[in-house]
Design a protein around this motif. Structure first.
Motif, PDB file in Angstrom:
ATOM      1  N   ARG A  11     -54.509  38.474  66.444  1.00 50.63           N
ATOM      2  CA  ARG A  11     -54.712  38.453  64.985  1.00 50.63           C
ATOM      3  C   ARG A  11     -53.724  39.376  64.289  1.00 50.63           C
ATOM      4  O   ARG A  11     -53.152  39.026  63.255  1.00 50.63           O
ATOM      5  CB  ARG A  11     -56.151  38.858  64.661  1.00 50.63           C
ATOM      6  CG  ARG A  11     -56.485  38.874  63.200  1.00 50.63           C
ATOM      7  CD  ARG A  11     -56.628  37.489  62.623  1.00 50.63           C
ATOM      8  NE  ARG A  11     -57.089  37.615  61.256  1.00 50.63           N
ATOM      9  CZ  ARG A  11     -56.582  36.943  60.246  1.00 50.63           C
ATOM     10  NH1 ARG A  11     -55.652  36.048  60.450  1.00 50.63           N
ATOM     11  NH2 ARG A  11     -57.049  37.129  59.044  1.00 50.63           N
ATOM     12  N   LEU A  12     -53.514  40.573  64.855  1.00 48.20           N
ATOM     13  CA  LEU A  12     -52.550  41.508  64.282  1.00 48.20           C
ATOM     14  C   LEU A  12     -51.149  40.904  64.306  1.00 48.20           C
ATOM     15  O   LEU A  12     -50.417  40.983  63.314  1.00 48.20           O
ATOM     16  CB  LEU A  12     -52.570  42.843  65.040  1.00 48.20           C
ATOM     17  CG  LEU A  12     -51.575  43.898  64.565  1.00 48.20           C
ATOM     18  CD1 LEU A  12     -51.793  44.262  63.098  1.00 48.20           C
ATOM     19  CD2 LEU A  12     -51.651  45.131  65.451  1.00 48.20           C
ATOM     20  N   ASP A  13     -50.763  40.315  65.430  1.00 53.38           N
ATOM     21  CA  ASP A  13     -49.443  39.678  65.527  1.00 53.38           C
ATOM     22  C   ASP A  13     -49.280  38.592  64.463  1.00 53.38           C
ATOM     23  O   ASP A  13     -48.237  38.495  63.816  1.00 53.38           O
ATOM     24  CB  ASP A  13     -49.224  39.081  66.919  1.00 53.38           C
ATOM     25  CG  ASP A  13     -49.075  40.140  67.996  1.00 53.38           C
ATOM     26  OD1 ASP A  13     -48.844  41.319  67.654  1.00 53.38           O
ATOM     27  OD2 ASP A  13     -49.202  39.785  69.185  1.00 53.38           O
ATOM     28  N   GLN A  14     -50.334  37.806  64.272  1.00 49.14           N
ATOM     29  CA  GLN A  14     -50.309  36.738  63.259  1.00 49.14           C
ATOM     30  C   GLN A  14     -50.142  37.333  61.857  1.00 49.14           C
ATOM     31  O   GLN A  14     -49.335  36.857  61.057  1.00 49.14           O
ATOM     32  CB  GLN A  14     -51.594  35.919  63.351  1.00 49.14           C
ATOM     33  CG  GLN A  14     -51.737  34.845  62.294  1.00 49.14           C
ATOM     34  CD  GLN A  14     -53.125  34.210  62.304  1.00 49.14           C
ATOM     35  OE1 GLN A  14     -54.022  34.617  63.036  1.00 49.14           O
ATOM     36  NE2 GLN A  14     -53.307  33.205  61.471  1.00 49.14           N
ATOM     37  N   LEU A  15     -50.895  38.368  61.559  1.00 47.88           N
ATOM     38  CA  LEU A  15     -50.823  38.991  60.237  1.00 47.88           C
ATOM     39  C   LEU A  15     -49.466  39.654  59.992  1.00 47.88           C
ATOM     40  O   LEU A  15     -48.937  39.603  58.872  1.00 47.88           O
ATOM     41  CB  LEU A  15     -51.956  40.005  60.066  1.00 47.88           C
ATOM     42  CG  LEU A  15     -53.354  39.391  59.950  1.00 47.88           C
ATOM     43  CD1 LEU A  15     -54.420  40.481  60.036  1.00 47.88           C
ATOM     44  CD2 LEU A  15     -53.494  38.583  58.673  1.00 47.88           C
ATOM     45  N   LEU A  16     -48.890  40.262  61.032  1.00 46.73           N
ATOM     46  CA  LEU A  16     -47.565  40.875  60.880  1.00 46.73           C
ATOM     47  C   LEU A  16     -46.506  39.809  60.597  1.00 46.73           C
ATOM     48  O   LEU A  16     -45.621  40.021  59.757  1.00 46.73           O
ATOM     49  CB  LEU A  16     -47.202  41.692  62.119  1.00 46.73           C
ATOM     50  CG  LEU A  16     -47.984  43.003  62.294  1.00 46.73           C
ATOM     51  CD1 LEU A  16     -47.709  43.606  63.659  1.00 46.73           C
ATOM     52  CD2 LEU A  16     -47.661  43.979  61.182  1.00 46.73           C
ATOM     53  N   LYS A  17     -46.590  38.675  61.270  1.00 46.03           N
ATOM     54  CA  LYS A  17     -45.643  37.580  61.010  1.00 46.03           C
ATOM     55  C   LYS A  17     -45.800  37.066  59.581  1.00 46.03           C
ATOM     56  O   LYS A  17     -44.813  36.790  58.902  1.00 46.03           O
ATOM     57  CB  LYS A  17     -45.842  36.453  62.018  1.00 46.03           C
ATOM     58  CG  LYS A  17     -45.323  36.798  63.392  1.00 46.03           C
ATOM     59  CD  LYS A  17     -45.607  35.689  64.394  1.00 46.03           C
ATOM     60  CE  LYS A  17     -45.168  36.124  65.787  1.00 46.03           C
ATOM     61  NZ  LYS A  17     -45.521  35.138  66.810  1.00 46.03           N
ATOM     62  N   GLU A  18     -47.036  36.950  59.131  1.00 47.24           N
ATOM     63  CA  GLU A  18     -47.287  36.492  57.762  1.00 47.24           C
ATOM     64  C   GLU A  18     -46.775  37.523  56.750  1.00 47.24           C
ATOM     65  O   GLU A  18     -46.173  37.166  55.735  1.00 47.24           O
ATOM     66  CB  GLU A  18     -48.785  36.239  57.562  1.00 47.24           C
ATOM     67  CG  GLU A  18     -49.162  35.758  56.188  1.00 47.24           C
ATOM     68  CD  GLU A  18     -48.675  34.342  55.860  1.00 47.24           C
ATOM     69  OE1 GLU A  18     -48.860  33.927  54.693  1.00 47.24           O
ATOM     70  OE2 GLU A  18     -48.126  33.664  56.729  1.00 47.24           O
ATOM     71  N   ALA A  19     -47.000  38.809  57.015  1.00 47.25           N
ATOM     72  CA  ALA A  19     -46.490  39.852  56.123  1.00 47.25           C
ATOM     73  C   ALA A  19     -44.972  39.804  56.059  1.00 47.25           C
ATOM     74  O   ALA A  19     -44.384  39.946  54.978  1.00 47.25           O
ATOM     75  CB  ALA A  19     -46.965  41.231  56.601  1.00 47.25           C
TER      76      ALA A  19
END
Length: 123
Positions: A11-19
């Motif tokens: 989830r963190l990896d996904q959110l960092l990519k989105e950011a």
């Protein structure tokens, strides 16, 4: 790594990519990045986003600490039992300024404020 840890990391990896996607789009939209930028511009923008994330994480950690603080402690000067309330505090970290709530005691007898040590509330 157990299932919960793996899910949180994903989830963190996904959110960092989105950011990152949004940060690049904002840089283009506001004219910070035009055309083909020099790599130093890309790196500087990435570091600014990292500093912003760092400040957000620091504020979150401090907020969680404040939410777990005891409601009253003894005054370190006179021993009077004092109420502990969250107080907004501004600090400058190595990544820039941030605000967070910090537990603070105020002794009506000594007429002074103090910051209770973590875990040092006593009975």
């Amino acid at each position: 790594m157990d299932g919960t840890m793996a899910e949180l990391q994903a989830r963190l990896d996904q959110l960092l990519k989105e950011a990152a996607r949004i940060a690049v789009a904002l840089d283009r939209a506001d004219g910070t990045v035009v055309g083909i930028p020099h790599y130093s511009v890309i790196e500087a923008r990435a570091h600014e986003l990292g500093r912003r994330l760092s400040r957000t994480v620091q504020a979150r950690h401090m907020g969680e600490l404040a939410s777990h603080a005891t409601r009253s402690v003894k005054c370190p000067e006179c021993g009077t039992r004092c109420e502990v309330v969250p107080r907004s505090r501004s600090v400058t970290s190595i990544d820039g300024p941030l605000d967070f709530d910090e537990p603070m005691g105020h002794c009506p007898r000594c007429r002074r404020g103090f910051f209770p040590p973590p875990g040092g509330a006593g009975p």
